[in-house]
Write an enzyme that holds these catalytic residues in place. Structure first.
Site, mmCIF file in Angstrom:
data_model
loop_
_atom_site.group_PDB
_atom_site.id
_atom_site.type_symbol
_atom_site.label_atom_id
_atom_site.label_comp_id
_atom_site.label_asym_id
_atom_site.label_seq_id
_atom_site.Cartn_x
_atom_site.Cartn_y
_atom_site.Cartn_z
ATOM 1 N N CYS A 59 -4.355 -1.164 -2.089
ATOM 2 C CA CYS A 59 -4.502 0.280 -2.288
ATOM 3 C C CYS A 59 -5.466 0.508 -3.456
ATOM 4 O O CYS A 59 -5.226 0.044 -4.572
ATOM 5 C CB CYS A 59 -3.143 0.899 -2.597
ATOM 6 S SG CYS A 59 -3.207 2.658 -2.949
ATOM 7 N N ASN A 60 -6.534 1.223 -3.178
ATOM 8 C CA ASN A 60 -7.525 1.512 -4.227
ATOM 9 C C ASN A 60 -6.961 2.433 -5.294
ATOM 10 O O ASN A 60 -7.281 2.311 -6.473
ATOM 11 C CB ASN A 60 -8.752 2.190 -3.609
ATOM 12 C CG ASN A 60 -9.617 1.223 -2.846
ATOM 13 O OD1 ASN A 60 -10.595 0.727 -3.366
ATOM 14 N ND2 ASN A 60 -9.255 0.916 -1.604
ATOM 15 N N THR A 61 -6.119 3.380 -4.878
ATOM 16 C CA THR A 61 -5.572 4.357 -5.817
ATOM 17 C C THR A 61 -4.698 3.649 -6.851
ATOM 18 O O THR A 61 -4.779 3.922 -8.051
ATOM 19 C CB THR A 61 -4.773 5.422 -5.031
ATOM 20 O OG1 THR A 61 -5.626 5.943 -4.012
ATOM 21 C CG2 THR A 61 -4.299 6.533 -5.923
ATOM 22 N N GLU A 83 -2.580 9.052 8.495
ATOM 23 C CA GLU A 83 -1.128 8.867 8.631
ATOM 24 C C GLU A 83 -0.596 9.705 9.813
ATOM 25 O O GLU A 83 0.385 9.341 10.430
ATOM 26 C CB GLU A 83 -0.401 9.230 7.325
ATOM 27 C CG GLU A 83 -0.670 8.278 6.160
ATOM 28 C CD GLU A 83 0.163 6.971 6.206
ATOM 29 O OE1 GLU A 83 1.234 6.950 6.815
ATOM 30 O OE2 GLU A 83 -0.303 5.968 5.614
ATOM 31 N N TYR A 93 -0.521 8.869 -2.136
ATOM 32 C CA TYR A 93 -0.459 8.743 -3.598
ATOM 33 C C TYR A 93 -1.654 9.451 -4.265
ATOM 34 O O TYR A 93 -1.591 9.815 -5.433
ATOM 35 C CB TYR A 93 -0.545 7.266 -4.002
ATOM 36 C CG TYR A 93 0.702 6.419 -3.838
ATOM 37 C CD1 TYR A 93 1.804 6.840 -3.101
ATOM 38 C CD2 TYR A 93 0.755 5.156 -4.442
ATOM 39 C CE1 TYR A 93 2.918 6.030 -2.966
ATOM 40 C CE2 TYR A 93 1.866 4.338 -4.315
ATOM 41 C CZ TYR A 93 2.949 4.776 -3.573
ATOM 42 O OH TYR A 93 4.036 3.960 -3.446
ATOM 43 N N GLY A 94 -2.735 9.558 -3.505
ATOM 44 C CA GLY A 94 -4.044 9.888 -4.085
ATOM 45 C C GLY A 94 -4.172 11.221 -4.786
ATOM 46 O O GLY A 94 -5.118 11.436 -5.536
ATOM 47 N N THR A 140 -8.050 2.001 1.502
ATOM 48 C CA THR A 140 -7.797 1.070 2.611
ATOM 49 C C THR A 140 -7.479 1.805 3.916
ATOM 50 O O THR A 140 -7.660 1.249 4.997
ATOM 51 C CB THR A 140 -6.669 0.092 2.241
ATOM 52 O OG1 THR A 140 -5.527 0.828 1.772
ATOM 53 C CG2 THR A 140 -7.116 -0.871 1.158
ATOM 54 N N HIS A 141 -7.040 3.047 3.805
ATOM 55 C CA HIS A 141 -6.790 3.823 5.027
ATOM 56 C C HIS A 141 -8.079 4.057 5.830
ATOM 57 O O HIS A 141 -8.037 4.213 7.034
ATOM 58 C CB HIS A 141 -6.195 5.193 4.681
ATOM 59 C CG HIS A 141 -4.726 5.180 4.435
ATOM 60 N ND1 HIS A 141 -4.168 4.647 3.304
ATOM 61 C CD2 HIS A 141 -3.684 5.643 5.185
ATOM 62 C CE1 HIS A 141 -2.848 4.805 3.362
ATOM 63 N NE2 HIS A 141 -2.531 5.401 4.486
ATOM 64 N N ASP A 188 0.868 -1.184 0.000
ATOM 65 C CA ASP A 188 0.000 0.000 0.000
ATOM 66 C C ASP A 188 0.906 1.237 0.000
ATOM 67 O O ASP A 188 2.107 1.138 0.260
ATOM 68 C CB ASP A 188 -0.880 -0.004 1.264
ATOM 69 C CG ASP A 188 -1.766 1.238 1.380
ATOM 70 O OD1 ASP A 188 -2.309 1.673 0.344
ATOM 71 O OD2 ASP A 188 -1.912 1.776 2.489
HETATM 72 N N1 DGL Z 1 -4.656 3.278 0.990
HETATM 73 C C1 DGL Z 1 -4.638 4.002 -0.252
HETATM 74 C C2 DGL Z 1 -5.900 3.701 -1.049
HETATM 75 O O1 DGL Z 1 -6.522 2.693 -0.807
HETATM 76 C C3 DGL Z 1 -4.371 5.448 0.020
HETATM 77 C C4 DGL Z 1 -3.902 6.174 -1.190
HETATM 78 C C5 DGL Z 1 -3.060 7.374 -0.949
HETATM 79 O O2 DGL Z 1 -1.905 7.193 -0.584
HETATM 80 O O3 DGL Z 1 -3.543 8.493 -1.130
HETATM 81 O O4 DGL Z 1 -6.280 4.416 -1.951
#
Ligand code: DGL
Length: 269
Positions: A77-79, A159, A46-47, A192-193, A14
């Site tokens: 990670c969904n992103t 975070e 990452y988003g 997932t966060h 992730d």
């Molecule tokens: N846990 C990541 C997700 O599921 C977070 C993405 C991010 O870092 O913005 O999208």
């Protein structure tokens, strides 16, 4: 029945600590399996980044797992799933199965026959339209209305460890107001966060079924392995790597002792 002689871990990654929820679920469902986690805490979130950057980061994380001989990869990670899954697949040998977090969450919607759902996620995930596309791809017999909301502040809040901060509930309430008015039956935590905010979200939407994308994906991985022969060693190993070690809450989230190590790759050695 063939027993493999060398234990290969299941790799989970992730952008940060969000995927730890999936790791915890996997540890519980597959007590015999070795698990290896990588959280890119040095570059989270990452988003809000470009697709090109997310693809580069995702491929670097994937190579880190491949270098450690993982036998299966959970993209927690969904992103990354939304914009880089195809690029992750390009560098993974076909024998290694990849599970993402979007399909398992949509599986729940289809199974429960929900007709009005909400999806919350990072800006990139929501703008990609990945959840709507996945729902369309399933050709449901009845119309499914999807209400989406990008929540770009939530990953940094988590975070930072601000899940129970008084400001957080106000921010989450603001983000959820349109979804609340739409009267959805279920809400996909499409990042997932967000599992770390599940209690706050449930308080705001008490009658809505929360679908945790990371936990649902972990169940799919577990199903794949529960039907396979057990490996030789009864001893299991869980390794957890982060690209930046300032994040000291990983241990607390996992609920079991694990040594957190610094991931050495790319610009992080
Ligand atoms: N846990 C990541 C997700 O599921 C977070 C993405 C991010 O870092 O913005 O999208």
């Amino acid at each position: 029945m063939t027993l493999s002689t060398k234990k290969q871990p299941i790799g989970v990654f992730d952008s940060g600590i969000g995927g730890l929820i999936a790791l915890r679920k996997l540890a519980e469902l597959l007590p015999e399996e070795d698990l290896l986690y990588l959280g890119d805490t040095a570059r989270v979130p990452y988003g809000n980044r470009s697709a090109q950057t997310i693809i580069q980061y995702a491929q670097e994380c994937t190579r880190f797992l491949l270098d450690r001989s993982v036998k299966h990869i959970l993209v927690a990670c969904n992103t990354i799933t939304a914009v880089a899954l195809g690029h992750v697949r390009q560098i993974v040998p076909p024998a290694i199965r990849i599970i993402d977090v979007i399909q398992p969450a949509v599986d729940v919607v289809m199974r429960e026959k929900y007709q009005r759902i909400g999806v919350i996620g990072t800006r990139t995930t929501i703008q990609s339209g990945s959840y709507e596309l996945e729902i369309q791809r399933r050709h449901s017999e009845y119309p499914i209305t999807v209400h989406t909301q990008a929540c770009p502040l939530l990953v940094p809040i988590i975070e930072e460890g601000w899940e129970t901060h008084v400001a957080t509930e106000a921010i989450v309430t603001t983000y959820l107001s349109a979804i609340q008015q739409a009267g959805v039956q279920a809400l996909i935590l499409g990042c997932t966060h967000y599992s770390f905010l599940a209690k706050t979200i449930q308080k705001i939407l008490p009658d809505v079924h929360l679908i945790d994308s990371g936990a649902e994906a972990a169940k799919v991985v577990a199903q794949n392995f529960l039907t396979q022969p057990l490996q030789v060693s009864p001893e299991r190993k869980i390794e957890c790597y982060l690209t930046d070690l300032t994040q000291d809450r990983a241990q607390q989230f996992l609920g079991f002792p694990v040594v957190i190590q610094k991931a050495e790759f790319g610009g992080f050695s």
